[in-house]
Scaffold this motif. Sequence first.
Motif, PDB file in Angstrom:
ATOM      1  N   ASP A   1       3.093  -3.013 -14.981  1.00 56.52           N
ATOM      2  CA  ASP A   1       3.216  -2.698 -13.558  1.00 56.52           C
ATOM      3  C   ASP A   1       1.836  -2.612 -12.899  1.00 56.52           C
ATOM      4  OD1 ASP A   1       5.974  -2.567 -13.727  1.00 56.52           O
ATOM      5  OD2 ASP A   1       5.981  -0.427 -14.173  1.00 56.52           O
ATOM      6  N   LYS A   2       0.909  -1.947 -13.574  1.00 59.04           N
ATOM      7  CA  LYS A   2      -0.437  -1.797 -13.020  1.00 59.04           C
ATOM      8  C   LYS A   2      -1.117  -3.157 -12.861  1.00 59.04           C
ATOM      9  CE  LYS A   2      -0.961   2.826 -14.991  1.00 59.04           C
ATOM     10  NZ  LYS A   2      -1.703   3.677 -15.953  1.00 59.04           N
ATOM     11  N   LEU A   3      -0.987  -4.014 -13.875  1.00 59.87           N
ATOM     12  CA  LEU A   3      -1.557  -5.359 -13.776  1.00 59.87           C
ATOM     13  C   LEU A   3      -0.909  -6.141 -12.647  1.00 59.87           C
ATOM     14  CD1 LEU A   3      -3.341  -7.672 -14.849  1.00 59.87           C
ATOM     15  CD2 LEU A   3      -1.508  -8.201 -16.477  1.00 59.87           C
ATOM     16  N   MET A   4       0.408  -5.995 -12.512  1.00 61.47           N
ATOM     17  CA  MET A   4       1.128  -6.696 -11.445  1.00 61.47           C
ATOM     18  C   MET A   4       0.629  -6.272 -10.074  1.00 61.47           C
ATOM     19  SD  MET A   4       5.090  -6.168 -10.347  1.00 61.47           S
ATOM     20  CE  MET A   4       4.612  -4.560  -9.694  1.00 61.47           C
ATOM     21  N   TYR A   5       0.435  -4.966  -9.878  1.00 61.25           N
ATOM     22  CA  TYR A   5      -0.032  -4.472  -8.582  1.00 61.25           C
ATOM     23  C   TYR A   5      -1.453  -4.965  -8.287  1.00 61.25           C
ATOM     24  CZ  TYR A   5       3.910  -1.357  -7.751  1.00 61.25           C
ATOM     25  OH  TYR A   5       5.162  -0.855  -7.485  1.00 61.25           O
TER      26      TYR A   5
ATOM     27  N   ALA B   1       0.841  -1.207   0.000  1.00 63.12           N
ATOM     28  CA  ALA B   1       0.000   0.000   0.000  1.00 63.12           C
ATOM     29  C   ALA B   1       0.875   1.255   0.000  1.00 63.12           C
ATOM     30  CB  ALA B   1      -0.921  -0.008   1.217  1.00 63.12           C
ATOM     31  N   ILE B   2       1.953   1.246   0.786  1.00 59.37           N
ATOM     32  CA  ILE B   2       2.876   2.384   0.802  1.00 59.37           C
ATOM     33  C   ILE B   2       3.542   2.545  -0.562  1.00 59.37           C
ATOM     34  CG2 ILE B   2       5.026   3.254   1.800  1.00 59.37           C
ATOM     35  CD1 ILE B   2       4.232   1.921   4.428  1.00 59.37           C
ATOM     36  N   LEU B   3       3.938   1.432  -1.181  1.00 55.16           N
ATOM     37  CA  LEU B   3       4.607   1.508  -2.472  1.00 55.16           C
ATOM     38  C   LEU B   3       3.659   2.017  -3.562  1.00 55.16           C
ATOM     39  CD1 LEU B   3       6.677  -1.817  -2.382  1.00 55.16           C
ATOM     40  CD2 LEU B   3       7.488   0.512  -1.974  1.00 55.16           C
ATOM     41  N   ILE B   4       2.403   1.586  -3.518  1.00 52.69           N
ATOM     42  CA  ILE B   4       1.440   2.065  -4.510  1.00 52.69           C
ATOM     43  C   ILE B   4       1.156   3.547  -4.304  1.00 52.69           C
ATOM     44  CG2 ILE B   4      -0.953   1.854  -5.291  1.00 52.69           C
ATOM     45  CD1 ILE B   4      -0.777  -1.126  -4.737  1.00 52.69           C
ATOM     46  N   TYR B   5       1.008   3.959  -3.046  1.00 53.23           N
ATOM     47  CA  TYR B   5       0.786   5.381  -2.753  1.00 53.23           C
ATOM     48  C   TYR B   5       1.961   6.213  -3.248  1.00 53.23           C
ATOM     49  CZ  TYR B   5       0.451   9.681  -0.049  1.00 53.23           C
ATOM     50  OH  TYR B   5       0.413  10.999   0.326  1.00 53.23           O
ATOM     51  N   ARG B   6       3.172   5.734  -2.995  1.00 53.81           N
ATOM     52  CA  ARG B   6       4.370   6.431  -3.463  1.00 53.81           C
ATOM     53  C   ARG B   6       4.391   6.528  -4.976  1.00 53.81           C
ATOM     54  NH1 ARG B   6       8.979   4.170  -5.497  1.00 53.81           N
ATOM     55  NH2 ARG B   6      10.882   5.467  -5.421  1.00 53.81           N
ATOM     56  N   ARG B   7       4.067   5.429  -5.651  1.00 52.49           N
ATOM     57  CA  ARG B   7       4.093   5.420  -7.112  1.00 52.49           C
ATOM     58  C   ARG B   7       3.040   6.347  -7.699  1.00 52.49           C
ATOM     59  NH1 ARG B   7       6.588   2.618 -10.917  1.00 52.49           N
ATOM     60  NH2 ARG B   7       7.739   1.535  -9.281  1.00 52.49           N
ATOM     61  N   ARG B   8       1.893   6.454  -7.018  1.00 56.17           N
ATOM     62  CA  ARG B   8       0.811   7.281  -7.555  1.00 56.17           C
ATOM     63  C   ARG B   8       1.020   8.759  -7.270  1.00 56.17           C
ATOM     64  NH1 ARG B   8      -1.682   9.842 -10.060  1.00 56.17           N
ATOM     65  NH2 ARG B   8      -3.859   9.780 -10.717  1.00 56.17           N
ATOM     66  N   THR B   9       1.683   9.096  -6.179  1.00 57.97           N
ATOM     67  CA  THR B   9       1.800  10.503  -5.783  1.00 57.97           C
ATOM     68  C   THR B   9       3.136  11.131  -6.157  1.00 57.97           C
ATOM     69  OG1 THR B   9       2.563   9.825  -3.574  1.00 57.97           O
ATOM     70  CG2 THR B   9       0.196  10.225  -3.864  1.00 57.97           C
ATOM     71  N   THR B  10       4.100  10.335  -6.581  1.00 54.12           N
ATOM     72  CA  THR B  10       5.399  10.860  -7.006  1.00 54.12           C
ATOM     73  C   THR B  10       5.419  10.920  -8.528  1.00 54.12           C
ATOM     74  OG1 THR B  10       6.433   9.853  -5.060  1.00 54.12           O
ATOM     75  CG2 THR B  10       7.896  10.623  -6.822  1.00 54.12           C
ATOM     76  N   GLY B  11       5.439  12.134  -9.068  1.00 57.58           N
ATOM     77  CA  GLY B  11       5.283  12.330 -10.501  1.00 57.58           C
ATOM     78  C   GLY B  11       6.205  11.494 -11.378  1.00 57.58           C
ATOM     79  N   PRO B  12       7.527  11.594 -11.219  1.00 56.78           N
ATOM     80  CA  PRO B  12       8.432  10.817 -12.078  1.00 56.78           C
ATOM     81  C   PRO B  12       8.240   9.313 -11.940  1.00 56.78           C
ATOM     82  CG  PRO B  12       9.619  12.570 -10.962  1.00 56.78           C
ATOM     83  CD  PRO B  12       8.260  12.520 -10.341  1.00 56.78           C
ATOM     84  N   VAL B  13       7.924   8.850 -10.733  1.00 55.36           N
ATOM     85  CA  VAL B  13       7.708   7.416 -10.526  1.00 55.36           C
ATOM     86  C   VAL B  13       6.434   6.968 -11.237  1.00 55.36           C
ATOM     87  CG1 VAL B  13       7.405   5.593  -8.812  1.00 55.36           C
ATOM     88  CG2 VAL B  13       8.904   7.533  -8.312  1.00 55.36           C
ATOM     89  N   PHE B  14       5.387   7.784 -11.142  1.00 55.44           N
ATOM     90  CA  PHE B  14       4.131   7.438 -11.802  1.00 55.44           C
ATOM     91  C   PHE B  14       4.281   7.451 -13.323  1.00 55.44           C
ATOM     92  CE2 PHE B  14      -0.055   8.649 -13.554  1.00 55.44           C
ATOM     93  CZ  PHE B  14      -0.771   7.538 -13.134  1.00 55.44           C
ATOM     94  N   MET B  15       5.061   8.392 -13.847  1.00 51.43           N
ATOM     95  CA  MET B  15       5.278   8.463 -15.291  1.00 51.43           C
ATOM     96  C   MET B  15       6.020   7.236 -15.812  1.00 51.43           C
ATOM     97  SD  MET B  15       3.828  11.159 -16.460  1.00 51.43           S
ATOM     98  CE  MET B  15       4.621  11.329 -18.053  1.00 51.43           C
ATOM     99  N   ALA B  16       6.843   6.616 -14.952  1.00 52.33           N
ATOM    100  CA  ALA B  16       7.599   5.430 -15.356  1.00 52.33           C
ATOM    101  C   ALA B  16       6.817   4.139 -15.152  1.00 52.33           C
ATOM    102  CB  ALA B  16       8.911   5.370 -14.582  1.00 52.33           C
ATOM    103  N   THR B  17       5.567   4.237 -14.701  1.00 55.96           N
ATOM    104  CA  THR B  17       4.746   3.049 -14.453  1.00 55.96           C
ATOM    105  C   THR B  17       4.123   2.562 -15.754  1.00 55.96           C
ATOM    106  OG1 THR B  17       4.217   3.880 -12.245  1.00 55.96           O
ATOM    107  CG2 THR B  17       2.828   2.124 -13.119  1.00 55.96           C
ATOM    108  N   THR B  18       4.330   1.286 -16.071  1.00 60.64           N
ATOM    109  CA  THR B  18       3.805   0.711 -17.303  1.00 60.64           C
ATOM    110  C   THR B  18       2.496  -0.021 -17.033  1.00 60.64           C
ATOM    111  OG1 THR B  18       4.988  -1.389 -16.996  1.00 60.64           O
ATOM    112  CG2 THR B  18       6.173   0.394 -18.105  1.00 60.64           C
TER     113      THR B  18
END
Length: 249
Positions: free
Chosen positions: A124-128, A104-121
Amino acid sequence: MDVLLWGVLPYLCIVSLVGGTIWRYRYDKFGWTTRSSQLYESRLLRIGSPLFHFGILLVFFGHVGGLLIPESWTEALGISEGVYHFNALFFGIIAGVCTLVGIAILIYRRRTTGPVFMATTRNDKLMYVLLVAAIVLGLWTTLVSVGAGSEAHNYRETVSPWFRSVLYLHPDVDSMAAAPIQFHIHALVGMLLFAVWPFTRLVHAFTAPLNYLFRPYIVYRSRDEGATGARAARPGWSPVGTSDRDRSR
């Protein structure tokens, strides 16, 4: 339908896992990585990543013990069924909560951190989605067992024999079909997760850097060590071990 789900689908997932891993290793070695995003954000990563990996390791060893070790073996060691299930539920809840909070912390980080979210494929979304679904369903089965008390379903008499029979290439479809619905859903999501595993960043788990635990220490020397008389400076093109006299020839 039972034959398709518990007699055919497991082998299709195994083929996807093994064949996909081989294909990925041969044709996508440069993509065999976690695509680390620590450079963009590290505070949440330092909390969520260890928590998730600690929990997932407990989950892994718990499943290995529960699915691969027959009930007769633990009884032969003097471990009663009550003691076994108490420990399984106790550590299962700890592992599930740690894994769920970590991801949950990692998903929140990925969604709220711009560069990290932009690098999400999309992978990655299916994996989560599959990871969260598998974790939540695992906690669900555990909590249902806790609520049922002594009437809880003994998965070691249904799910475990089916799992081992799949490895024996003689699937016991009837045993798995007799398990409650929560175990069916959990098993289906788990098989789907392993089927897509080679095509996501999860593939890095097969090449964990365990050699780091056993490699020798790396000795660092300061830049001014030569000026202190500890060792004379050596030209960069000279091989290691070449003496000053050899270099002067």
